[in-house]
Design an enzyme around this catalytic site. Structure first.
Site, mmCIF file in Angstrom:
data_model
loop_
_atom_site.group_PDB
_atom_site.id
_atom_site.type_symbol
_atom_site.label_atom_id
_atom_site.label_comp_id
_atom_site.label_asym_id
_atom_site.label_seq_id
_atom_site.Cartn_x
_atom_site.Cartn_y
_atom_site.Cartn_z
ATOM 1 N N GLU A 196 -0.708 14.314 44.578
ATOM 2 C CA GLU A 196 -1.389 13.491 43.583
ATOM 3 C C GLU A 196 -2.163 12.363 44.271
ATOM 4 O O GLU A 196 -3.299 12.046 43.903
ATOM 5 C CB GLU A 196 -0.355 12.910 42.610
ATOM 6 C CG GLU A 196 -0.847 12.796 41.189
ATOM 7 C CD GLU A 196 0.300 12.481 40.225
ATOM 8 O OE1 GLU A 196 0.476 13.243 39.272
ATOM 9 O OE2 GLU A 196 1.028 11.493 40.444
ATOM 10 N N GLU A 228 -5.211 13.711 45.832
ATOM 11 C CA GLU A 228 -6.198 14.013 44.801
ATOM 12 C C GLU A 228 -6.891 12.736 44.333
ATOM 13 O O GLU A 228 -8.116 12.688 44.163
ATOM 14 C CB GLU A 228 -5.520 14.707 43.619
ATOM 15 C CG GLU A 228 -6.499 15.284 42.612
ATOM 16 C CD GLU A 228 -5.799 15.900 41.398
ATOM 17 O OE1 GLU A 228 -4.561 16.015 41.400
ATOM 18 O OE2 GLU A 228 -6.518 16.251 40.441
ATOM 19 N N CYS A 265 3.057 14.106 35.988
ATOM 20 C CA CYS A 265 4.404 14.517 36.365
ATOM 21 C C CYS A 265 5.346 14.572 35.178
ATOM 22 O O CYS A 265 6.488 14.981 35.317
ATOM 23 C CB CYS A 265 4.955 13.585 37.431
ATOM 24 S SG CYS A 265 4.693 11.883 37.016
ATOM 25 N N SER A 309 -4.375 14.524 36.743
ATOM 26 C CA SER A 309 -4.198 15.197 38.026
ATOM 27 C C SER A 309 -3.749 16.636 37.763
ATOM 28 O O SER A 309 -3.069 16.914 36.790
ATOM 29 C CB SER A 309 -3.126 14.456 38.824
ATOM 30 O OG SER A 309 -2.593 15.303 39.819
ATOM 31 N N LYS A 311 11.371 19.180 29.962
ATOM 32 C CA LYS A 311 11.478 19.985 31.176
ATOM 33 C C LYS A 311 12.021 21.382 30.855
ATOM 34 O O LYS A 311 11.722 22.343 31.554
ATOM 35 C CB LYS A 311 12.401 19.288 32.185
ATOM 36 C CG LYS A 311 11.857 17.954 32.672
ATOM 37 C CD LYS A 311 11.066 18.077 33.958
ATOM 38 C CE LYS A 311 10.296 16.825 34.321
ATOM 39 N NZ LYS A 311 11.106 15.633 34.484
ATOM 40 N N GLU A 348 8.981 23.036 29.774
ATOM 41 C CA GLU A 348 8.089 23.225 30.919
ATOM 42 C C GLU A 348 8.555 24.396 31.784
ATOM 43 O O GLU A 348 7.760 25.242 32.193
ATOM 44 C CB GLU A 348 8.036 21.951 31.764
ATOM 45 C CG GLU A 348 7.054 22.029 32.923
ATOM 46 C CD GLU A 348 7.169 20.835 33.871
ATOM 47 O OE1 GLU A 348 8.315 20.419 34.170
ATOM 48 O OE2 GLU A 348 6.129 20.328 34.305
ATOM 49 N N GLU A 407 3.010 30.134 32.901
ATOM 50 C CA GLU A 407 2.236 29.955 34.145
ATOM 51 C C GLU A 407 3.116 29.512 35.311
ATOM 52 O O GLU A 407 2.682 29.540 36.450
ATOM 53 C CB GLU A 407 1.075 28.978 33.934
ATOM 54 C CG GLU A 407 1.445 27.531 33.658
ATOM 55 C CD GLU A 407 1.489 27.191 32.166
ATOM 56 O OE1 GLU A 407 1.822 28.102 31.366
ATOM 57 O OE2 GLU A 407 1.209 26.046 31.804
ATOM 58 N N CYS A 465 11.631 8.071 32.575
ATOM 59 C CA CYS A 465 12.706 9.070 32.487
ATOM 60 C C CYS A 465 14.089 8.450 32.293
ATOM 61 O O CYS A 465 14.986 9.118 31.779
ATOM 62 C CB CYS A 465 12.723 9.936 33.739
ATOM 63 S SG CYS A 465 11.168 10.808 33.968
HETATM 64 S S1 SF4 Z 1 12.273 12.256 30.485
HETATM 65 FE FE1 SF4 Z 1 10.570 11.626 29.223
HETATM 66 S S2 SF4 Z 1 9.289 10.472 30.625
HETATM 67 FE FE2 SF4 Z 1 10.653 11.690 31.866
HETATM 68 S S3 SF4 Z 1 9.535 13.550 32.269
HETATM 69 FE FE3 SF4 Z 1 10.805 13.922 30.493
HETATM 70 S S4 SF4 Z 1 9.443 13.497 28.769
HETATM 71 FE FE4 SF4 Z 1 8.541 12.570 30.562
#
Ligand code: SF4
Ligand SMILES: Cc1cc2nc3c(=O)[nH]c(=O)nc-3n(C[C@H](O)[C@H](O)[C@H](O)COP(=O)(O)O)c2cc1C
Ligand code: SF4
Ligand code: SF4
Ligand code: SF4
Ligand code: SF4
Ligand code: FES
Lengths: 124, 489, 589
Positions: free
Chosen positions: C284, C287, C310, C330, C369, C372, C377, C514
């Site tokens: 990052e 970039e 991120c 990014s 996550k 994700e 992909e 987070c």
């Molecule tokens: S905990 Fe919240 S701030 Fe951290 S990556 Fe997950 S969604 Fe984003």
């Protein structure tokens, strides 16, 4: 239509409208209660019937729609005024009854049973 | 005949007289004269003083003094203020406001303009349920005509007061008639009430001071201005002035819209104006205030009707529904009917109303099914009291009224349902029993042949019996019996 | 300020005008029970619908009971918080709520942490006198979040989180009366809605109506499978919060115990997402410098400010809500995905195993996550780079069910190579951390000079939107920071309107970053907990021998042996991604 810019204007207009209304009183006037409940009970047919029949018979009259008169139990209701007479209210005026009212009360000038007595006072 | 003239029409003065689609007929009956008078000769303060002196209280249910409300809205400093006309009218069986808008829309427009002048608003909103197409259409015509004459728009009556009105449509939820819910709904939010304070007069539509009044409240305003507060406050009782429009319904002969002076008794309304009970039956109770109200009995027939007396009697004025019941009406079922309505109409925001009313309904249902217990009666009262005590808005605060008032006024009916499995009115099917009078039965077997579920047995020429467990209460046997031997017990 | 005097339960209280009865009572040690009410200090979260009516009190002269959370104090007010009338009302309303609630405490994810359960116990409810029909709704199991609407008590907290704080607008109250529910429009599945899976609704839900999707069993299955090499990575924010689940004070770092626990649970390799965070900075940061250099050379096409990428909650947000801005963030993958990609290539090759035989588990503070990890992909021939993602809460539960006495565990260290990290990687766990880490490296890479002072206090803090200008040896770099998607939206709108003067902006979906993620131990409304976690993160950073990502020897080795250079060809293949316009994807069934 003209804009009313003062109470004076309004008074003039009112007086003019009042005398025009008084003129109408010289003829037969049928007011049909055309509220939601009246229409649901057939007031529209009643009104059309009066317009056509009075026209057919060439009776000089005005048929006017108005709001709820309060006699929901007797819809469709009409208020009928003849020159020189107190207005009267008829209830349950379907087309048959309308024909009867035209023939007897308006044309033949007979008394008719079933007049709903006026049961209220109004301001104005 | 004179005796029948118990009604005085103020709010309904033009309904049924003028053509609502012709502004000239309104003008011919002094229409917009009150607005002209206020704009030319009175200050907002003087006008508010006049309304206060008239003693007019809100006709939308709460009975809040109208002049005081206007004053509160006037006193808040803000760039923009609104006046709102509440035409949601969600009380089942009520159609007073619809009738006024259909029969005399200009009186409401004129009054809203007067209200705006007094409170400092420049914009008016009529919140009307979309199920009122005729009222909407006539209101639209009236607005157009009023604009043409310059009663709405800029520099009304040549003054520097400018004001116009927009129509907003409601989806017909009862709770959207509650003023904060109504405002939320107009803002495009979920139509649910908010906690007051803040009141709309401080923070209403778009966060701005907003004066909400009911249709009928508005319809009184032009008359008060023209005839004077002193004329108006001679009508009515000490604390409730003027008249009230009721939609008289149920078991009376003359159902319809009536406008009566405050202080008239229920007896006069039901027997003199309403023409008494249908089919010569006996009067039992009358429900005022719709789902928020309570039922009143014989004992209340001579109580003068006004806001405070009705509340003291366990009911309320509400918006003006008045449903008359006779000996064939079961009071438990009546309470259940209203609860069914509230369960559907609760907005769901607060727990006591959302769940409590459902449980109230279920308890009542259990009782009408003949499965109630003594404990259920106790639960019913506790639950009703807690719902009233803890609900967020007027809906939940009043929804138990039909239960509490019937429990208070007809305890014996509840007892009979629970203890003896009896419904005096014979309305609760589950509690009905078709019984064969032994002495009268000739044993002709006609009933046996018509019973669709073979519930009847007996030897030929001997008295027959109905098996109550099998009987589905269709009544076919009773209809067929030539000897009148079958009765409902 | 005007002062107001009132009496609460015979105690005289003086408060400022506008104070609620609830707060006034609290100030003199009277804790009136609440259920729907929740305010999170220093954030936009303020849920006061006045709906549960649990907080009612008696006010002298008032007809009905007053909700103390919504009732402002008045001069001379007489308040009673514990009369028989009040107690009966509270108990009855609680019984009503329970009468429309599944009795599943024994098997409910939320049990023991459930505000409804706790309050019912505090009120001493032993019997429910009001029984009847229970409401039923369409449930929903999305990759990140499970909705069990039968457990919803209509407190509206999730709605406030989703609409007022995150401005996503997925959840709202539907229907009327007994059938009311908070759900996505038309009760559509979250997966088909515009939900970002930030999990903030889950963070505030008092009951088990909104919970994480439990993936612990998948982890156990993988560990039990002898054919699989199971690798775990733990995100920076986890170590600062996990201890809370075992009774430690908020802000206690339990990194060492956590590593031991993971080993004992049976993971073959215990690695650190912080390593991947360092890698993220390399990519990052490079970039960003690339875009900056182009810009300085007068390239008008270059997209600035560059936004960080991120946080998958944030990625989902801009894919749904700002699809016309997909080229601004990014292209670097999140640390979780970078880790997965490297583990299943570089590390698998080192072990000489097939990527299919490796299972990558991530322990995250995050629900996005989970979503994700399941994105198509991020898989090679159907084999995802990260197989299973679990939350801090799920890890705590696994530790408990593995018969481990957490308190007695010894401290241990992560495995190498993917367990080595710098202080810069650690601070990814808090708002402001990613950009501070980036600055530490970008400064040195851009100026070629050594950065003396690595602590950028001007980038730290808790305000929703922050900005600072960092001097890159004469070149002023304007940096913006937003946490919470509502704040992100404000910054994005500024960019759209051309008002933004920033070169780089860090965005984290969760309030606090987070440390406040949707998978963290519940804070029950105490925002102080998040601040303590934040402190712990900076503490771990300060204690690290290496505090700049590009100085991580294992990162340097990775580039030398495998990747080549940052943003190079191999990096692009493994560590970068692209974004999709998801606005059109919202499905209404
Ligand atoms: S905990 Fe919240 S701030 Fe951290 S990556 Fe997950 S969604 Fe984003
Ligand atoms: C559940 C509920 C429904 C209501 N419905 C109406 C309505 O349909 N029309 C109305 O005018 N007022 C209704 N009200 C009262 C309004 O909240 C408000 O008090 C009224 O519009 C104020 O006008 P008024 O002062 O002129 O009566 C309702 C109140 C509640 C609690
Ligand atoms: S009392 Fe009923 S209608 Fe009123 S806010 Fe509560 S749930 Fe909604
Ligand atoms: S949500 Fe709470 S009360 Fe409901 S089952 Fe789960 S733990 Fe029990
Ligand atoms: S996860 Fe975030 S975006 Fe999705 S519903 Fe919950 S608060 Fe809204
Ligand atoms: S889902 Fe949870 S947070 Fe949302 S309203 Fe229901 S109980 Fe409250
Ligand atoms: S906490 Fe006050 S109403 Fe819910």
């Amino acid at each position: 239509m003209m804009k009313i810019d003062s109470v004076k204007d309004l008074k003039n207009l009112r007086d003019k409208l009042k005398s025009a209304e008084n003129l109408k009183k010289a003829t037969v006037m049928v007011k049909v209660s055309m509220s939601t409940c009246g229409i649901a009970s057939g007031a529209r047919e009643t009104m059309d019937y009066f317009i056509n029949e009075l026209d057919n018979k060439a009776i000089d009259a005005s048929v006017i729609k108005t709001g709820c008169m309060g006699y929901c139990y007797a819809e469709p209701t009409i208020e009928l005024s003849k020159p020189g007479k107190e207005p009267v209210i008829f209830g349950y005026v379907d087309t048959k009854r309308a024909q009867e009212i035209i023939d007897k009360y308006i044309v033949a000038d007979e008394e008719l049973v079933g007049i709903i007595p006026l049961n209220f006072e109004t301001v104005n | 005949m004179a005796k029948l003239k118990k009604q005085i029409r103020i709010a309904l003065r033009n309904c049924g007289f003028i053509n609502p689609e012709n502004i000239d007929e309104y003008i011919a009956r002094d229409g917009y004269m009150a607005l002209g008078k206020v704009l030319e000769t009175m200050s907002p303060e003087e006008t508010i003083e006049e309304i206060k002196k008239s003693g007019l209280r809100g006709r939308g249910g709460g009975g809040f003094p109208t002049g005081l409300k206007w004053e509160l809205t006037r006193k808040v400093d803000a760039e923009q203020k609104y006046v709102v006309c509440n035409a949601d009218e969600g009380d089942p069986g009520a159609f007073m406001d619809r009738s006024i808008l259909e029969g005399d829309p200009h009186s409401v427009i004129e009054a809203m303009a007067i209200n705006a002048f007094c409170t400092g608003a420049s914009k008016g909103l009529v919140y009307i349920r979309a199920e009122y197409p005729l009222a909407i259409e006539r209101l639209k015509i009236a607005l157009k005509q009023a604009r043409e004459y310059g009663f709405l728009g800029n520099n009304i009556f040549g003054s520097n007061f400018s004001f116009d009105i927009e129509i907003r449509y409601g989806a017909g939820a009862f709770v959207c008639g509650e003023e904060t819910a109504l405002i939320h709904s107009m803002e495009g939010l979920r139509g649910e009430p908010g906690v007051k304070p803040p009141f709309p007069s401080e923070k209403g539509y778009q966060g701005m001071p907003t004066n909400v009044n009911n249709v009928e409240t508005y319809a009184n305003i032009p008359v008060i201005i023209l005839e004077g507060a002193d004329w108006f406050n001679k009508i009515g009782t000490e604390k409730s002035k003027g008249t009230k429009v009721f939609a008289l319904a149920g078991k009376v002969n003359n159902v319809g819209l009536v406008e009566v002076p405050m202080g008239i008794t229920l007896r006069e309304v039901i027997f003199d104006i309403g023409g008494g009970i249908k089919d010569g039956k006996k009067f039992k109770a009358v429900q005022t205030g719709g789902p928020s109200g309570g039922c009143l009995t014989e004992a209340h027939l001579d109580t003068p009707i006004d806001y405070d007396n009705l509340i003291n009697a366990g009911s309320m004025m509400g918006s003006g529904g008045m449903i008359v019941m006779d000996e064939d009406d079961c009071m438990v079922s009546m309470a259940k009917f209203y609860l069914d309505f509230t369960v559907e109409e609760s907005c769901g925001k607060c727990a006591p109303c959302r769940i409590g009313n459902k449980r109230l309904y279920e308890l009542l249902d259990k009782i009408t099914e003949g499965k109630g217990t003594d404990e259920d009666l106790f639960k019913l009262r506790n639950l009703a009291t807690v719902i009233k005590d803890t609900s967020l808005c007027g809906l939940g605060q009043t929804s138990p009224n039909p239960v509490l008032s019937t429990m208070d006024n007809f305890p014996e009916e509840y007892e009979a349902h629970v203890k003896d499995s009896k419904c005096f009115a014979g309305q609760c099917k589950a509690l009905m029993q078709y019984i064969i009078e032994e002495d009268a039965c000739t044993g002709c077997t006609l009933c046996v042949r018509v019973c669709p579920v073979d519930a009847i047995s007996g030897e030929r020429k001997m008295a027959h019996f109905i098996n109550q467990d099998t009987c589905i209460k269709c009544g076919a046997c009773m209809e067929k019996c030539k000897f009148g031997a079958i009765y409902i017990g | 300020m005007d002062k107001i005097k009132l009496t609460i339960d015979d105690t005289q209280v003086v408060v400022e005008k506008g104070t609620t009865v609830l707060d006034a009572a609290k100030s003199v040690g009277i804790d009136i029970p609440t259920l729907c009410y929740l305010k999170l200090e220093d954030t936009a979260f303020e849920n006061t619908p006045g709906g549960c009516r649990m907080c009612v009190v008696e006010v002298d002269g008032r007809r009905n009971l007053a909700p103390s959370c919504k009732t402002p104090c008045d001069d001379g007010m007489l308040v009673k918080t514990h009369t028989p009338r009040v107690v009966n009302a509270r108990r009855t309303v609680m019984e009503l709520i329970l009468s429309d609630h599944p009795f599943e405490c024994l098997v409910c994810t939320k049990s023991g942490k459930c505000d409804l359960q706790t309050l019912a116990q505090d009120l001493g409810i032993r019997e429910i006198h009001y029984e009847g029909e229970k409401s039923t709704y369409k449930g929903d199991e999305s990759p990140g979040i499970v909705r069990e609407p039968e457990k919803c008590i209509m407190c509206r907290r999730c709605e406030t989180a989703c609409n007022d704080v995150q401005t996503v607008g997925t959840l709202s109250a539907l229907y009327r009366g007994f059938g009311s529910i908070v759900a996505p429009a038309f009760e559509m599945d979250l997966d088909h809605s515009n939900c970002t899976f930030c999990g903030q609704c889950v963070s505030v839900c008092p009951t088990g109506a909104l919970i994480e999707r439990d993936n612990t069993w998948k982890v156990i299955e993988a560990i039990m499978n002898p054919k699989k090499t199971v690798v775990v990575q733990t995100a920076p924010a986890v170590r600062a919060a996990l201890g809370e689940e075992f009774g430690y004070d908020a802000g206690t770092l339990v990194t060492g115990k956590m590593v031991t626990a993971l080993r004992k649970i049976g993971f073959d390799y215990v690695f650190d997402t912080d390593f991947a965070a360092d890698l993220t900075i390399m990519e990052e940061g490079t970039e960003l410098l690339g875009r900056l250099n182009k810009y300085l050379k007068g390239d008008k096409e270059v997209k600035l400010p560059m936004l960080t990428s991120c946080c998958p909650g944030w990625v989902n947000f801009f894919e749904y809500h700002f699809p016309d801005m997909l080229d601004i963030p990014s292209t670097a993958k999140s640390p979780q995905q970078m880790f997965g990609a490297i583990a299943k290539s570089y590390f698998a090759e080192q072990l000489n195993i097939k990527r299919e035989d490796m299972v990558v588990v991530s322990v995250m503070p995050c629900l996005a996550k989970k979503y994700e990890a399941a994105r198509p992909e991020f898989a090679v021939n159907g084999d995802p780079d990260v197989n299973v993602s679990i939350t801090t809460r799920e890890l705590a539960q696994m530790i408990k069910s593995a018969n481990l006495n957490f308190d007695a565990l010894k401290d241990d260290d992560f495995d190498r190579p993917l367990g080595e990290s710098t202080g810069a990687g650690v601070i990814f766990g808090t708002t402001g951390g990613v950009i501070e880490a980036a600055v530490r490296s970008a400064y040195e890479l851009h100026t070629g000079k050594n950065l003396e002072k690595v602590d950028f206090h001007e980038l730290r803090g808790f305000d929703g939107i922050r900005s600072a200008t960092i001097d890159f040896d004469g070149l002023p770099i304007n940096i913006g920071i937003a946490h919470g998607l509502g704040n992100a939206r404000k910054l994005l709108e500024e960019i759209q309107e051309g008002k933004s003067q920033f070169h780089a902006i860090e965005i984290m979906a969760c309030p606090g970053g987070c440390i406040g993620g949707g998978g963290q131990p519940y804070h029950h409304g105490d925002i102080g907990i998040l601040k303590k976690r934040q402190k712990a993160i900076y503490q771990e950073d300060a204690g690290k021998p290496i505090r700049k990502s590009h100085e991580n020897p294992y990162i340097q080795k990775l580039y030398k042996e495998y990747l080549g250079e940052p943003c190079g060809e191999k990096s692009h293949e493994l560590l970068h991604t692209n974004y999709f316009d998801k606005k059109k994807k919202i499905v209404i069934e």
